[in-house]
Design an enzyme around this catalytic site. Structure first.
Site, PDB file in Angstrom:
ATOM      1  N   GLY A 134      81.703  51.178  87.764  1.00  0.00           N
ATOM      2  CA  GLY A 134      82.450  51.460  86.559  1.00  0.00           C
ATOM      3  C   GLY A 134      81.390  52.349  85.659  1.00  0.00           C
ATOM      4  O   GLY A 134      80.116  52.307  85.816  1.00  0.00           O
ATOM      5  N   CYS A 135      82.059  53.077  84.726  1.00  0.00           N
ATOM      6  CA  CYS A 135      81.019  53.707  83.719  1.00  0.00           C
ATOM      7  C   CYS A 135      79.993  52.766  83.027  1.00  0.00           C
ATOM      8  O   CYS A 135      78.958  53.120  83.274  1.00  0.00           O
ATOM      9  CB  CYS A 135      81.645  54.647  83.044  1.00  0.00           C
ATOM     10  N   PHE A 136      80.439  51.836  82.209  1.00  0.00           N
ATOM     11  CA  PHE A 136      79.678  51.224  81.520  1.00  0.00           C
ATOM     12  C   PHE A 136      78.778  50.482  82.331  1.00  0.00           C
ATOM     13  O   PHE A 136      77.604  50.212  82.061  1.00  0.00           O
ATOM     14  CB  PHE A 136      80.500  50.284  80.597  1.00  0.00           C
TER      15      PHE A 136
END
Lengths: 318, 318, 318, 318
Positions: free
Chosen positions: D127-129
Site C-alpha cells: 500500500g502507499c501509506f
C-alpha cells in the site's frame, strides 16, 4: 419577513442560508428538501454547524412572504406546476427556467431592472456568467455603442458546476487544470442578448464567448473587448454614470484580481483602451452576486428594504 | 556531447537539468551560477537530490559542444559581450534576447524552422506563449488563411514568472486567483507576428491577446479564434498536413484539458468550427515545450540526433 | 468607539479592517503605516475597494479608545517604547511580544481569561497555533487530566507566514506541496504550556508538536491526542461543560473539515476515543479566531459589548 | 517481455501504462477493462494521446510473461478465482488482497524483501501509506530499536482515493481543505506491523497513525517519531547502512518538501533528533513508489533486469 427555500440541499441554497441567517429582517420559515427531510441543515451545509438548529422539511407552508426556488434547471417550472403558492407569496427563481421572455417574470438584474423588480411578484434571478458579462456591457448598450462583434473569455469556479460529483469536478482532474467548454454556445448567451436588446434594441452582432473551467471554487472573471471609437475617459464616464447609484458595482482604476470580490456581492469593473478596442474586465463571486447574493438583493428590493441589507459581507480576501 | 549551462539556478536551467540528466547522449560539463558557485546543484533544484553530485561553478569551460543560456532577458546579450565562446561551441539562448530579427540566429521553433535549425550555430529558443500560439496559427499562415483579426485568450502557470518571489507569485495572493496582465501588449506578440509573416508575408492584422495569470504552476492553454470560411474537415486536413512529421504535436479529436500535456514536450491542438469562426485550442507545458524541452529538441536537431531523444517524458497526468 | 491601527499594511491589519468596517459600534480613526502613508487603504488591501475611502497615515492620534498593534514580532515592544499612548487608551497587541509572563498584560484568550479581559487595559492576543491547540486542551487541563505526553500535528495556511514574499510562500513552490517546519520547537509551545499551567499548575510533560506548511491560504487544523482513561462520553461532557457559554466554540459530533470554519470566528472541536487515547481535532481560521477576529472579540469584552458583535461572519464555505 | 494489465481504467493502471510505454524491455500485450473494451486507451488516460494506439480489451491472453492486477480491493481474489493464468505467468497484485499472511505471495517491498522477490512468482504490491511508513521504520526495526509507541501523521493526495468521484474528492469540497480520516484505524497498519515484525519479531507497541486527506493530487508525506536513546549520528548511520544499496531511497540532510519526489520513484527520508525523540520524515509519490512505480520495480526484479530500468523518471518539480 418569512421566507421559504425549495431545493435546500444545493450550493445556491446553502449560500442563501449563509446570507439569510444573518439578515436582520428575515426569518427562515422552512427549507425544503425531499431527499434530506428531517435532517439538520448543518449535516448538508456543514459550515452552518453552531449557527442554526433548523431541519430540512418535506412540507411546504403557505405562511411565508417569499419563496426562493433553488432547484435545478427545469425543476422550477415543474415545481410550480405541481404546487400552488398563495398569491401573497413572491417567488425568486434561481434556476434558468424563467429568464427568457416570460411575461409574468421580471429578469432580476437590479442594475438593469430595479424599478420593475420593486413592483414585481415573480423574479427570474440571472445566471452567473450572464450577470458578470451583462454588467460589463450594459452601459455601452444604453448608449447604443455595441455596433460590432463582442469578444469574451471568462473563467468560472467549480461551484458553478453544482454539488453532484462528476468527472470535471473531480479534484484529481480539476486541480491545477484548465479547460474550455461550450465555446461560442454557452446557454447564458441568450440572456445576455436579451438584456442588451432591452437597452439597444437593434443589437445584432455575434457575441464570441469562450468559457473556461477554472481550478478555483468561487468566482468568475470575464474579459470583454470590442471596437470602441471614443476615448478611455469617455468610456469611464459612461460606466460611472450608469453605475452611479448602484451599491454593488465598483469601477476600479487598477487592474483587479478575482479574489477582490470573493465572498462579497460586489462586481468590480475595470477598463482599458488599446488602439480602437475597449477592454472591460468584470469580476463577481458566482455564488453571491452571481446567484444567492443577487437573489437577496432582489428580495430586499421586492420588500422595500435598503438594497444592501444583509449583503455587506466581509471579503475572504485570500 | 558535452554541454554547459549559464544561469544555472533559474527555473529553465532546473528543467533543462532534469531532462539532460536522463538524456542518453549528453554529459553535463558545467552548470554556471555566480550566486551559487560551489553549492551542490540539488541545494537549489531540490528534486535532483540523489540524482547528481554536480556543483555549480563560476568558471566557464570551452571544452563543450553546446552552451545553453538560461539567464534573464537582457542578460544573454550581456553575457556574450563579456565572454567569447570558441567557434566550435553552439549556443541555445532561452532568453528573448535573440528572437527578433537577429541575422546570425535561427528562431528555434522546430515546427517552423527545422532545416535551418539543423544547420545553425546560434538558436534563439522561442517564448512559451509564442510557442503555444504559433503552433496554433502556423498551419493557417502557411495556407495564407490569416486574413482578419485574430482573437486569443491564454492562461499561464506561475513558473512562467520565474523564481524570484513577487507579489503576483505569492501563494497567499495567487492561490485560487485569476488576473489579466499585459492585455493586447504581451511581449511575445512580436515573435508571433514575425513567425506568421515568415509563412504569410502579407499578414497585417491585429492579434488581440488577453494573457491571464493562472493559479497553477505549469502549463499554458490558449484559445485562438478567427474568421474561417472553409469547413472543419478542411481545417483538420490543413493541420494534419502541416504536422504530419512533427513528433511532438498531436491533433486531438476530443476537447483537451491542460494536464494532458504537463511534464511532457507535447503540444495538443484541438479544432472546432462555429458559424464562420474557427477555434483552435493549443496546450503546452511552459517549462518543457515552452522552454527547456524545446531547447533540448533544438539541441537534438543541431547535432543530428533523433529529435525525440531524451524527450519522451512520462506525463505527470495529475 | 474610536480605534486606531498600528502596522496597517500587514495581513492581520487587513483582516481587522474587513471586520471593523462592518462593526456597528466602531469608528476607524486612523490606520498607521509608515511605508504606505497617504495611500488609500484599498491600494494595499485591495478587496476593500468600494468599501472605504480611508487613507493610511504616518501620524498617531490620541483621540481613540483602543489601539491595535498589528506590527511584526519584536516591533510592538519597540513601538511602545517610542510612543506614549494616553492612559485612556486600551491596547490589543496581535504580536507575540507580550504573551509570556508580562504582568500588566492579560493573555487574550476569552475562553480562558474572560473576566480578566473584561477588566484589562492591555491585551496580548494569542498566537494562531496556540489558540487552536489551547482550545483543544484547556478543558482537560481544567480537570487536571493532562498527565502524560501530548502528541500534536497541525497544518497552517500560508497567510500565517505573512505578507512578505519568501521562498516558502512562492506559489510555484507551495502549490500542491507540503512540508514540516520547526518540529518540536514551534514558538507557540511556550504560550500553550503557560495556558495549560494556569489551569493545571503541575503540568510537566512533553508536548510533541509537528507543524506543517499547508497549501491553502487560511486555516489551521490540529490533531491532538493523549492518554485518557475515561470514556468518550465523559470526555464530551468535560468539553460541553467547559464551552457551555462560549459563543465561538462548537463541539461537532461529525468529523469536521477545515473549510467549515474558514472566514468565521468559530473553533470547531471533535472528539474520538481509540483504545486508551483521546483524539481532539481542532479547527480555526488563523486570520479570524487565530488573530484579528479574536482581537475584535477581546475588544468587545474590553468595552462591555456583546462578545459576538461584528463577528457573526458569513462562512466562505468553499 | 510481454505484459498484461487487468483493471486497465483505474489510476494505478494509467500510471503503470505511463511508465511501461517508455520501459525499454516491455511490450504491452493487452490492457483489460470490461467497461471500456474496444475504446482507445487514450480516451480514458487522456494524457496518453499521441503515445499509443492500444485499445482496451475484454479478452485475457495467456501469451504474456507477467500480469498486473490493477483492480479494486477484493476484486483481485475474485479475478484469480474466475481466471486461471498459466504457470509461466507471474502476477503482481496492486490491490490489498494478498498483502497479509498469504503463503504463496511475497510482499513486494524491495527494500525489505529483495531476494525473495527475485525468486517469486506472486507479488503483493504494498500500500502507499504502508510503503511510506515502512521505509521510515524498517532500519530501526532491523536494529530492534522499536521499543515504544510510534507516532505518525501522514497526508495523502487525492489520487489515493481513486477515480470514482465522491464527496471527499469533489473539487469544491477538497480544494483548500484538510481533514482527518480513519484516525488510529487505517487499514495499512496491519501491513506495517507485519513488515516491522519480519525484522523485529517482538514488536508489540501501538502505532498511532493520524491520516489526513490533503488538497493535492499526488504524494504522501509522513512524519514519524518515537523514543530513541542513541544520537542523531547513530540514527543516520543506521539508515545509511540499511539503504546503502537501494537506488530509490535517498537520505536528505536538508528538511525536504513533498514536491521533491513527485513523478519519481524515489523515497526521501530525513532525520531530526529532539530531546529523546527521533523524527523521521518520509516522502513518496503515492502513484509511483506507492503503487505503479513500485510494481515496475518488482517486475524488474522478477525478471532479472536492472532495478531502475524505466524508472529514472523526470521529476515534475512544480
Amino acid at each position: 419577513m418569512k421566507i421559504g427555500i425549495i431545493g435546500g440541499a444545493g450550493y445556491t441554497a446553502g449560500e442563501l442560508l449563509r446570507i439569510l441567517l444573518r439578515h436582520p429582517q428575515v426569518e427562515i420559515a422552512y427549507v425544503h428538501s425531499n431527499s434530506n427531510a428531517h435532517k439538520p441543515i448543518y449535516e448538508v451545509h456543514q459550515d452552518l454547524i453552531g449557527e442554526t438548529e433548523l431541519h430540512f422539511t418535506d412540507e411546504i407552508s403557505q405562511a411565508v412572504d417569499v419563496v426562493f426556488l433553488c432547484v435545478g434547471h427545469g425543476e422550477a417550472v415543474k415545481f410550480l406546476e405541481k404546487h400552488t403558492l398563495g398569491s401573497h407569496i413572491k417567488i425568486i427563481d434561481l434556476s434558468q427556467d424563467h429568464r427568457l421572455g416570460k411575461l409574468d417574470w421580471v429578469y432580476g438584474l437590479p442594475e438593469l431592472n430595479k424599478p420593475a423588480i420593486q413592483q414585481a411578484r415573480f423574479i427570474a434571478n440571472p445566471g452567473c456568467f450572464a450577470t458578470c458579462i451583462e454588467l460589463a456591457l450594459l452601459p455601452l448598450a444604453k448608449e447604443h455603442l455595441l455596433n460590432d462583434e463582442i469578444h469574451i473569455s471568462g473563467t468560472t469556479g467549480s461551484t458553478g458546476a453544482g454539488q453532484k460529483p462528476t468527472e470535471t469536478t473531480h479534484f484529481s482532474w480539476r486541480n491545477n487544470n484548465l479547460s474550455v467548454y461550450k465555446a461560442f454556445e454557452h446557454q447564458h448567451l441568450a440572456e445576455i442578448t436579451q438584456s442588451i436588446r432591452q437597452l439597444q434594441p437593434n443589437f445584432n452582432h455575434d457575441i464570441n464567448f469562450i468559457p473556461y473551467r477554472g481550478n478555483f471554487t468561487r468566482g468568475i472573471l470575464a474579459s470583454v473587448y470590442l471596437h470602441f471609437d471614443a476615448t478611455i475617459e469617455q468610456a469611464r464616464a459612461i460606466y460611472q454614470s450608469y453605475y452611479e447609484n448602484e451599491p454593488f458595482v465598483v469601477l476600479s482604476s487598477a487592474n483587479p484580481d478575482l479574489k477582490q470580490v470573493i465572498n462579497t456581492n460586489k462586481c468590480i469593473l475595470y477598463l482599458e483602451k488599446h488602439k480602437n478596442k475597449l477592454l472591460i474586465i468584470s469580476l463577481i463571486d458566482n455564488l453571491t452576486k452571481g446567484a444567492s447574493g443577487q437573489a437577496v438583493q432582489n428580495m430586499n428590493l421586492l420588500f422595500g428594504l435598503e438594497e444592501t441589507t444583509g449583503l455587506l459581507l466581509k471579503p475572504s480576501a485570500f
